[in-house]
Write a protein that holds these residues in place. Structure first.
Motif, PDB file in Angstrom:
ATOM      1  N   LYS A  75       0.698  -1.259  -0.025  1.00 14.13           N
ATOM      2  CA  LYS A  75       0.062   0.092   0.120  1.00 14.13           C
ATOM      3  C   LYS A  75       0.945   1.308   0.048  1.00 14.13           C
ATOM      4  O   LYS A  75       1.862   1.159   0.565  1.00 14.13           O
ATOM      5  CB  LYS A  75      -0.911   0.145   1.145  1.00 14.13           C
ATOM      6  CG  LYS A  75      -1.922  -1.121   1.003  1.00 14.13           C
ATOM      7  CD  LYS A  75      -2.799  -0.877   2.531  1.00 14.13           C
ATOM      8  CE  LYS A  75      -2.236  -1.111   3.763  1.00 14.13           C
ATOM      9  NZ  LYS A  75      -3.068  -1.016   4.933  1.00 14.13           N
ATOM     10  N   TYR A  92      -6.738   1.928  -2.927  1.00 13.59           N
ATOM     11  CA  TYR A  92      -7.579   0.438  -2.809  1.00 13.59           C
ATOM     12  C   TYR A  92      -7.933  -0.365  -3.799  1.00 13.59           C
ATOM     13  O   TYR A  92      -7.861  -1.435  -3.512  1.00 13.59           O
ATOM     14  CB  TYR A  92      -9.122   1.041  -2.275  1.00 13.59           C
ATOM     15  CG  TYR A  92      -8.927   2.134  -1.025  1.00 13.59           C
ATOM     16  CD1 TYR A  92      -8.518   1.578   0.250  1.00 13.59           C
ATOM     17  CD2 TYR A  92      -8.888   3.474  -1.351  1.00 13.59           C
ATOM     18  CE1 TYR A  92      -8.099   2.419   1.385  1.00 13.59           C
ATOM     19  CE2 TYR A  92      -8.717   4.415  -0.044  1.00 13.59           C
ATOM     20  CZ  TYR A  92      -8.531   3.814   1.103  1.00 13.59           C
ATOM     21  OH  TYR A  92      -8.229   4.620   2.213  1.00 13.59           O
ATOM     22  N   TYR A 152      -4.613  -2.259  -3.765  1.00 15.15           N
ATOM     23  CA  TYR A 152      -4.596  -2.988  -2.623  1.00 15.15           C
ATOM     24  C   TYR A 152      -5.538  -4.183  -2.666  1.00 15.15           C
ATOM     25  O   TYR A 152      -5.023  -5.363  -2.248  1.00 15.15           O
ATOM     26  CB  TYR A 152      -4.961  -2.287  -1.417  1.00 15.15           C
ATOM     27  CG  TYR A 152      -4.846  -3.019  -0.074  1.00 15.15           C
ATOM     28  CD1 TYR A 152      -3.690  -3.481   0.616  1.00 15.15           C
ATOM     29  CD2 TYR A 152      -6.068  -3.441   0.594  1.00 15.15           C
ATOM     30  CE1 TYR A 152      -3.486  -4.172   1.946  1.00 15.15           C
ATOM     31  CE2 TYR A 152      -6.098  -3.988   1.752  1.00 15.15           C
ATOM     32  CZ  TYR A 152      -4.773  -4.423   2.251  1.00 15.15           C
ATOM     33  OH  TYR A 152      -4.575  -4.953   3.524  1.00 15.15           O
TER      34      TYR A 152
END
Length: 286
Positions: free
Chosen positions: A27, A36, A39
């Motif tokens: 991250k 995100y 991730y």
């Protein structure tokens, strides 16, 4: 041996890659949506890598676990209530207490068809529609036996018992054959409901194991209630299988029972119809 060492090294390398990802996959401090997404993709890649790792090392165990999980998923979705008697507090929106005739029995007034709520999570069928069960073991033979019994009743018949396995058991057997203590049960019934054997009244029992209200409706519309069969009292005990097997709601069962009572009164207006309340039942022997 050399092949095993090579496989061990490959497995160890894959484990290190999964458990210690490189900085490029970690991250970042970027607060945007892309952060995100990267991730989530990284975690998905980890899961895929682990699956491939364990499938390569333990293929049989992975396949076995997949089969078990698939079985549990199918069982949970499609068969979660089959064979179970689950207690649910009664929930009546419409009690149908003001019904005067068949024409007042509108299934559209049923709030929910399934015992656990809703309309889709059960096998409940319209109880006002007659339906036979010819594919069920022994059902057709029992229907023929009941038809013969109904066509040749004793004179001055007092009562006819109509229903499911609880009525059929009074004959000493169910559809699959004799039951435990069947001879004693049949003897007691005959001594109670046959004047020739000391009973105060004459009665016959016509039940079939596993029947619901719609099954019984079909039976009495198809030769189990001929004009010659005209007792003083019709005794109804039905609905247990609607609740426990097809998982119908209380309202649907009530409509089915009232439909049966109305059918009897149409053909035998001078007879009395007694509706017996259902006895408690459970899936547990205790």
């Amino acid at each position: 041996m050399g092949g095993d060492d090579t496989l061990d090294r490959q497995v160890e390398a894959m484990e290190m890659e999964v458990l210690n990802p490189s900085d490029s996959n970690a991250k970042t401090k970027d607060p945007s949506l892309a952060r995100y997404q990267r991730y989530a993709k990284h975690r998905l890649d980890q899961a895929v890598a682990l699956f491939r790792l364990y499938y390569r090392v333990y293929p049989k165990a992975v396949v076995g676990a997949g089969v078990v999980m698939s079985f549990l998923l199918v069982k949970g979705v499609f068969f979660r209530h089959r064979g179970q008697t689950v207690y649910v507090p009664p929930h009546l929106v419409n009690h149908f207490g003001d019904v005067q005739s068949y024409y007042d029995l509108q299934t559209s007034k049923i709030d929910h068809w399934c015992l656990h709520g809703g309309d889709d999570d059960c096998w409940c069928q319209d109880p006002t529609v007659p339906m036979p069960r010819p594919a069920s073991h022994g059902w057709s033979a029992m229907h023929r036996e009941n038809t013969a019994k109904a066509s040749n009743p004793p004179p001055n018949l007092d009562v006819v018992f109509l229903g499911d396995q609880f009525i059929q058991a009074w004959t000493g057997r169910l559809s699959k054959g004799p039951i435990v203590g069947g001879l004693q049960i049949q003897s007691y019934f005959n001594q109670t409901f046959q004047r020739a054997q000391g009973g105060l009244v004459d009665g016959i029992a016509m039940g079939i194991d596993g029947d619901t209200t719609s099954n019984l409706l079909w039976r009495i519309q198809n030769d189990e209630m001929p004009a010659v069969l005209d007792p003083k009292v019709w005794w109804l005990y039905i609905g247990a299988n609607d609740l426990a097997v097809t998982q119908c709601s209380e309202e649907a069962v009530i409509v089915g029972i009232l439909r049966l009572a109305d059918e009897i009164k149409i053909k035998h207006p001078d007879s009395v119809v007694v509706i017996q309340s259902l006895l408690p039942r459970s899936s547990y022997a205790e």
